[in-house]
Design a protein around this motif. Structure first.
Motif, PDB file in Angstrom:
ATOM      1  N   GLY A 319      24.036   4.806 -33.515  1.00  0.00           N
ATOM      2  CA  GLY A 319      24.477   3.712 -32.643  1.00  0.00           C
ATOM      3  C   GLY A 319      23.539   2.530 -32.621  1.00  0.00           C
ATOM      4  N   ALA A 320      22.716   2.379 -33.679  1.00  0.00           N
ATOM      5  CA  ALA A 320      21.679   1.339 -33.639  1.00  0.00           C
ATOM      6  C   ALA A 320      21.872   0.202 -34.634  1.00  0.00           C
ATOM      7  N   CYS A 321      22.790   0.361 -35.615  1.00  0.00           N
ATOM      8  CA  CYS A 321      22.797  -0.649 -36.684  1.00  0.00           C
ATOM      9  C   CYS A 321      24.133  -1.378 -36.883  1.00  0.00           C
ATOM     10  N   SER A 322      25.237  -0.785 -36.495  1.00  0.00           N
ATOM     11  CA  SER A 322      26.594  -1.338 -36.629  1.00  0.00           C
ATOM     12  C   SER A 322      27.193  -1.229 -38.032  1.00  0.00           C
ATOM     13  N   ALA A 323      26.544  -0.466 -38.926  1.00  0.00           N
ATOM     14  CA  ALA A 323      27.122  -0.311 -40.270  1.00  0.00           C
ATOM     15  C   ALA A 323      28.469   0.407 -40.225  1.00  0.00           C
ATOM     16  N   CYS A 324      28.700   1.202 -39.189  1.00  0.00           N
ATOM     17  CA  CYS A 324      29.937   1.998 -39.108  1.00  0.00           C
ATOM     18  C   CYS A 324      31.015   1.278 -38.311  1.00  0.00           C
ATOM     19  N   VAL A 351      34.180  -1.059 -32.344  1.00  0.00           N
ATOM     20  CA  VAL A 351      33.483   0.134 -31.846  1.00  0.00           C
ATOM     21  C   VAL A 351      32.611   0.700 -32.965  1.00  0.00           C
ATOM     22  N   LEU A 352      31.714   1.603 -32.591  1.00  0.00           N
ATOM     23  CA  LEU A 352      30.870   2.288 -33.574  1.00  0.00           C
ATOM     24  C   LEU A 352      31.502   3.646 -33.871  1.00  0.00           C
ATOM     25  N   ALA A 353      31.949   3.833 -35.111  1.00  0.00           N
ATOM     26  CA  ALA A 353      32.613   5.097 -35.458  1.00  0.00           C
ATOM     27  C   ALA A 353      31.666   6.283 -35.272  1.00  0.00           C
ATOM     28  N   CYS A 354      30.367   6.060 -35.511  1.00  0.00           N
ATOM     29  CA  CYS A 354      29.429   7.187 -35.430  1.00  0.00           C
ATOM     30  C   CYS A 354      29.238   7.681 -34.006  1.00  0.00           C
ATOM     31  N   GLN A 355      29.745   6.931 -33.018  1.00  0.00           N
ATOM     32  CA  GLN A 355      29.541   7.311 -31.613  1.00  0.00           C
ATOM     33  C   GLN A 355      30.857   7.475 -30.859  1.00  0.00           C
TER      34      GLN A 355
HETATM   35  S1  FES Z   1      25.601   2.319 -35.541  1.00  0.00           S
HETATM   36 FE1  FES Z   1      24.535   2.740 -37.385  1.00  0.00          FE
HETATM   37  S2  FES Z   1      25.945   4.056 -38.430  1.00  0.00           S
HETATM   38 FE2  FES Z   1      26.870   3.783 -36.500  1.00  0.00          FE
END
Ligand code: FES
Ligand code: FAD
Length: 368
Positions: A319-324, A351-355
């Protein structure tokens, strides 16, 4: 001829993990921008241009070799502008005692090959025709430079940039910005803040500088303290939070190049205690393909997609980078953690898919 990374630096001939989104790129050159910042320019291989397209403000994730850990993953914003075509450029500023930034500045030379993940991120203007108020602190100029070039050369918007640095010799792209300001006198204003002259940036000082442009959409990128003081200045000027974009330069603690995507998902386990609740109906649009799934309520979206063979983008998985980042086009999800998206992004359904876990019985998401 391309130079392989030195074995001692942890290079590997094995294909990296992180799915098909890893590209091994050849460095076409480096540029010493200041005494402590260096740009790295990558060639775009024939046939990979489409996968490596980007929007101004987006970043690459680089795999930086390490004898200690195999590698570390670090994000670097693209300072090149997409409409100019050609090579991809990132600009790295040394962080005191930092591992990756110093390794990149000391070791990368023309001909070397590095693994990178495809461009990602949400720190990007919706329109190049909008008037923007931008704040950059130190290396925070990199995505800002890409946006400035894009707005001036491809859009009709005007840009006012407040750019803070320790001292004159630390100003990355000083010459290029001066040339742009001379070429576009009515559309680009650059106001420099030098700590050596004015002291550390203050909310009151930034507020006074920004006041004439307070009605514009704002973009902030820089170190934590700079971001805080700038965000405060904008709050003092009553700029609504859903008009403020912020990019945080943090180091990833996980490594998508070393971790197995599905193995990690299994290790992460289920994220909630939704018991026997029926799965949500999920529709996913990615790379021009639309797929439907039954999405278990306790499984994070990214983990679920990777387990089901969908090559969804990701980098940090925390949830730190927004790549997802993806867009919810119908239904609702809840995020377990979000250190990166701002109200301006959430308002657009990003939204962030990883979260993300499902909230409604059916959810549609789209990756753009
Ligand atoms: S915020 Fe970095 S992969 Fe989801
Ligand atoms: C979206 C985004 C965009 C960014 N864009 C830019 C940009 O354009 N330009 C820029 O300069 N920065 C940018 N950053 C910041 C960048 O990703 C790094 O955080 C920054 O370069 C500092 O990394 P570092 O490894 O040098 O420092 P640190 O992360 O502080 O390095 C220290 C860490 O490295 C570990 N370490 C030390 N030695 C080793 C070793 N031998 N092997 C393995 N690990 C070791 C330590 O345990 C410690 O955790 C961006 C960050 C994000 C999230």
């Amino acid at each position: 001829m391309s130079e392989q990374l030195p074995a001692a630096a942890g290079a590997t001939a094995e294909p990296a993990l992180a799915g098909e989104r890893v590209h091994r790129l050849r460095v076409s050159g480096t540029v010493a921008e200041t005494h402590d910042a260096r740009s790295i320019v990558f060639e775009v291989p024939v046939g990979e241009a489409e996968r490596l397209t980007y929007r101004p403000g987006q970043f690459l994730t680089l795999r930086v070799p390490s004898e200690r850990t195999g590698s570390v993953a670090r994000c670097y914003s693209l300072s090149s502008a997409p409409h100019r075509g050609g090579d991809l450029k990132v600009t790295v500023k040394r962080v005191e005692d930092g591992y990756a930034s110093n390794w990149l500045c000391d070791n990368v030379t023309e001909g070397m090959e590095l693994d990178v993940l495809e461009p990602a991120g949400v720190f990007t203007p919706k329109s190049l025709d909008s008037d923007l108020l931008m704040f950059a602190g130190g290396s925070g100029i990199t995505p800002v430079m890409s946006i400035v070039l894009s707005v001036l050369e491809r859009g009709t918007g005007t840009v006012s940039l407040v750019y803070a640095n320790r001292d004159e010799r630390s100003v990355i792209f000083a010459g290029e910005l001066a040339e742009l300001a001379a070429a576009y006198p009515d559309r680009l204003t650059v106001v420099h803040w030098l700590e050596s002259v004015q002291g550390l940036p203050t909310a009151a000082g930034l507020r006074a500088l920004a006041r004439p442009w307070a009605g514009r959409e704002a973009f902030i990128c820089g170190p934590g303290a700079f971001k805080e003081v700038t965000a405060q200045a904008l709050r003092d000027l009553d700029v609504p939070s859903n008009r403020v974009h912020i990019e945080r330069f943090v180091s990833l603690s996980r490594n998508p190049f070393e971790e197995s995507a599905t193995g990690e998902a299994e290790a992460a386990g289920d994220a909630g205690a939704e018991g026997d609740a029926a799965p949500a109906a999920l529709e996913v649009e990615l790379d021009g393909q639309r797929n439907t799934f039954a999405w278990p309520r306790s499984k994070k979206l990214l983990d679920f997609l990777l387990e089901n063979g969908v090559d969804a983008p990701y980098s940090c998985r925390e949830g730190a980078c927004s790549a997802c980042a993806c867009r919810v086009t119908s239904g609702e999800v809840k995020m377990l953690n979000n250190d990166v998206l701002e109200p301006v992004d959430l308002d657009e359904g990003i939204v962030l898919a990883c979260q993300s876990l499902p909230v409604t019985d059916s959810v549609s998401v789209s990756y753009e």
